[in-house]
Structures are given as C-alpha cells and as structure tokens.
Design an enzyme around this catalytic site. Sequence first.
Site, PDB file in Angstrom:
ATOM      1  N   SER A   1      -9.494  -1.624   7.465  1.00 51.72           N
ATOM      2  CA  SER A   1      -8.651  -1.209   5.793  1.00 51.72           C
ATOM      3  C   SER A   1      -7.820  -2.001   5.772  1.00 51.72           C
ATOM      4  CB  SER A   1      -8.453   0.173   5.878  1.00 51.72           C
ATOM      5  OG  SER A   1      -9.599   0.964   6.085  1.00 51.72           O
TER       6      SER A   1
ATOM      7  N   LYS B   1       0.773  -1.088   0.067  1.00 51.80           N
ATOM      8  CA  LYS B   1       0.016  -0.002  -0.220  1.00 51.80           C
ATOM      9  C   LYS B   1       1.045   0.771  -0.091  1.00 51.80           C
ATOM     10  CE  LYS B   1      -3.697   2.039   2.896  1.00 51.80           C
ATOM     11  NZ  LYS B   1      -4.495   1.494   3.961  1.00 51.80           N
TER      12      LYS B   1
ATOM     13  N   SER C   1      -9.260   1.154   3.519  1.00 50.03           N
ATOM     14  CA  SER C   1      -8.309   2.201   2.368  1.00 50.03           C
ATOM     15  C   SER C   1      -7.042   1.353   1.414  1.00 50.03           C
ATOM     16  CB  SER C   1      -7.821   3.554   3.380  1.00 50.03           C
ATOM     17  OG  SER C   1      -6.922   2.752   4.457  1.00 50.03           O
TER      18      SER C   1
END
Length: 450
Positions: A158, A64, A134
């Site tokens: 997330s 990420k 996210s």
Amino acid sequence: MAMSPDAIVGPSHTVADVVARYAELDPKIKAFVEVFEADARAEADAVIARGLTGPLAGVPVAVKDLYDVAGRATLSGSRAAAVTPMGADSAAVRKLREAGAVIVGKTVTHEYAFGAMSPPTRNPWNLNRVPAGSSGGSGAAVSAGIVPVGMGTDTGGSIRMPAAVCGVVGFKPSFGLISRTGITPCSPRLDHAGPLAANVSLAAAVVDALAGFDPTDPGSRRFPAPEAVASLDRGVEGLTFGIPENYFFDTSDTDIAEAVHTAARELEAAGARLVPIVFPTPEECGDAVVAIAAAEAALYHRERFATRRVDFEPDVAAALDAGLDLSAVDLLEALEFQAALKKACNAMFAEVDAVITPTVGTEPPPFGATSMVLGGQEMSTLSGLNAYTVQANLLGAPGLAVPAGLTRGGMPVSMHIMTAPGADALALAIGRAYEKRTDWGSLVPPLAAR
C-alpha cells in the site's frame, strides 16, 4: 537519460507553496482529507526559531489519515470511525516533528487501509484512473507536487503500489524498523509505516528520522541504526542482483517488463552483476496475505463491524466477512506458508544482494473498476495491483519502488528493489544509484507542470 541532480531534498516547498498547490490541484485529484494551514505556518516558524537543521528541517509532510495527529480526528477513510480529536501524535508524527518536518495535512486512505483504490482520489497522470492504495492520497499528493513527502502504510503493497502508478518513490522498510504506535492497524503481522517521496534521498532521510525500537509497538525490532542518508552514495559496484525467471516478468505487460529490464541494465552498467533466479512460490503469496490480513482486520473491527456494518463500504465489509468466516486451519496454513517462504528466501538472499522486479505489472485500472487483467487473467483490482509487492510483506523485507519509465499509454513504470530484512540502507542506496543515472524521477504529470 540525463543524470539528475544530487540534492538531498527534492523540489523546494514552503507551507505557502503547499497551500497554493493544494488550492490549484486538489480539487482535481482529491488527495487530501484536510490541510492544517494555520498550524503548519506556526510549526514552520517554530522550526526556524529553534534553529533546526538537517535534511527534513522545514520539509512539509502530509500523513495518511491512519496516523494520529494531536488535536485532529483519525477518520481512517470510514464513516464508522469515531470523530474524536486525538490526544497525542503517533510515534512517527512525533519523530517527524522532532526532525524539523512540518505536518501540513492528512491524505486519503482506502477505508481502514483494506483496498487498493483510495476513493475519491484520482491519479494525477490520468484523472480517469486510480492512484492505487491504500496510501493513494499520499501518492497523488507527492506526484502532483503538492508535498515532497507523504507518509503511508503498507500491508501488502500500500506504499509501493501508489508510488508506482503515480510515478514517485515509495519505501516499505523492514518489519519492525519504524514504530506503528498511533497508526490505525490493518494487519499487525504485516503492517509497515513508511514514506512516499519525491526522490530516494528524501525517503532515506525519513527512514533515518523514524527508525528505532519502540516498546509500545509489539512488532518493533531492535535493528542497528540504518544510517540510510550516509549510505546513499555507496554505489552498486560488486553487488549481485537477482532477476526472477518466474512469474514477475512473465505476467507483467510487455512494455513494463522491458522498461524494468532496461533499468536493471543501468545498474549493471554502474557495476552490479545481474543473475537469473527462481523466486520461491511468488504466485501463492497473495492468498497468504489475504488470509492473514482478513483475519487480523476482522478481529480488530469485530465490535465496530457488528454494530455499524452499514457504515462500512461494500468491499471492506466483504473482506471483514471473509475474515470472520476464515477457519483456524486456513489461518495456520497461511502462517506456515509465511514461515516456509522466509526460510526459502533466506537462502536466496545468501546468493544475491537484492531482487529486481516490476512494482506493478500493468497500468492502473479505471476509477470505479472492481477487476483488472494481469498476465491474461482477470482478478480483483487489489490482487492485480499488489501481485508483485505482497512477497516483501510476508518476508518483512525492505521494498523500494522507484520510477523507471513510462508505458506506451503514458503512465509511470516502477522498478521494485527488495533486499534482505535489515538491509534498508542497501535498498535505498541501490535506488539512489539508479536515480542518479536517469531522470525518470524528475518527470511530473502534465496537470502538475509548473
């Protein structure tokens, strides 16, 4: 469902496979910020030359875009971020490399991890729907078969939300088990780093590689080594699992509730005992997480937000405004709620080994939506998607999302397994026991079918 293979790793991937799948599928799902093709090829060659072995040796991993990678900028999904190459790897990236993993690129995050949509990424199961967030880029990349592992972060769900709606495995470890040094924070009291993966075995291998005390992370804790891979096949014989009678199943869509009850009965057939429980005040956890996260995010971004407000997306700007406006009394009330919840759940975990719920209670909303309906109530997309995951963040408890079916609309269903803080290997072993009895985890979205 038929039993799935017992291989420690999932689909075979090389860097060439990643590059080819990325070229074919990422224009559709938009999961990646960048792919490090030349560096990844060199790194894979170095793994072979060093003779590294183990479950992660040669495994391509995407991270990420909150994780620092030496020589690459950490953009955090924001126009407000500094476009400056980082001088060193984050602790997690360094340990992944040490275990032989090959870092192949960076995936999309919702801006500064404060949201559940992850634009512009699309859900591989339905391009008109969101991949959640996210860590939506990592969820979509694993779901589409571009990489077998994508690293994420989890403040209120997330990692597990994208894993759930993209039909992959997602694991949020115990708070403090995996270092967050070199990862852009959202809320240091609630943030966790962990994997999204093609199967539970790969997730366990990542946990073993990354676990360990790090004095540079103020939240790091001295846990015993989890030995998650070694514990994977312990089974569930003699374990007791709590099935909440309140909130989780009552507010989820009927087909999702039914699928997760069916999944729990698979664990019962494998030797576990299912008992009804009442989970302490689960419906109040979201407000506490929002208060803590908004306050901490506002503090972290205060100077940047004051000078570059126009560069923040409207939803994140609104969240930061809320954090700046939060009273000290409201923050203390949220922290007191967290402390009381931990005490109540300590008593609950004295009676059960794990709590089984849906991970997400309804299908993911359409791309671009700002609200959704859960349990007959309209709410923000963030509140609707993380309604069943925020509890584990407040507790600092392990939470594992595993594929458990499909909705009537053909979207993935996910079962959430939560164990007591420190019982990370147990959560993964329970997930593995379920995974061995079904083939839901082997399903792939139609666009990714080989």
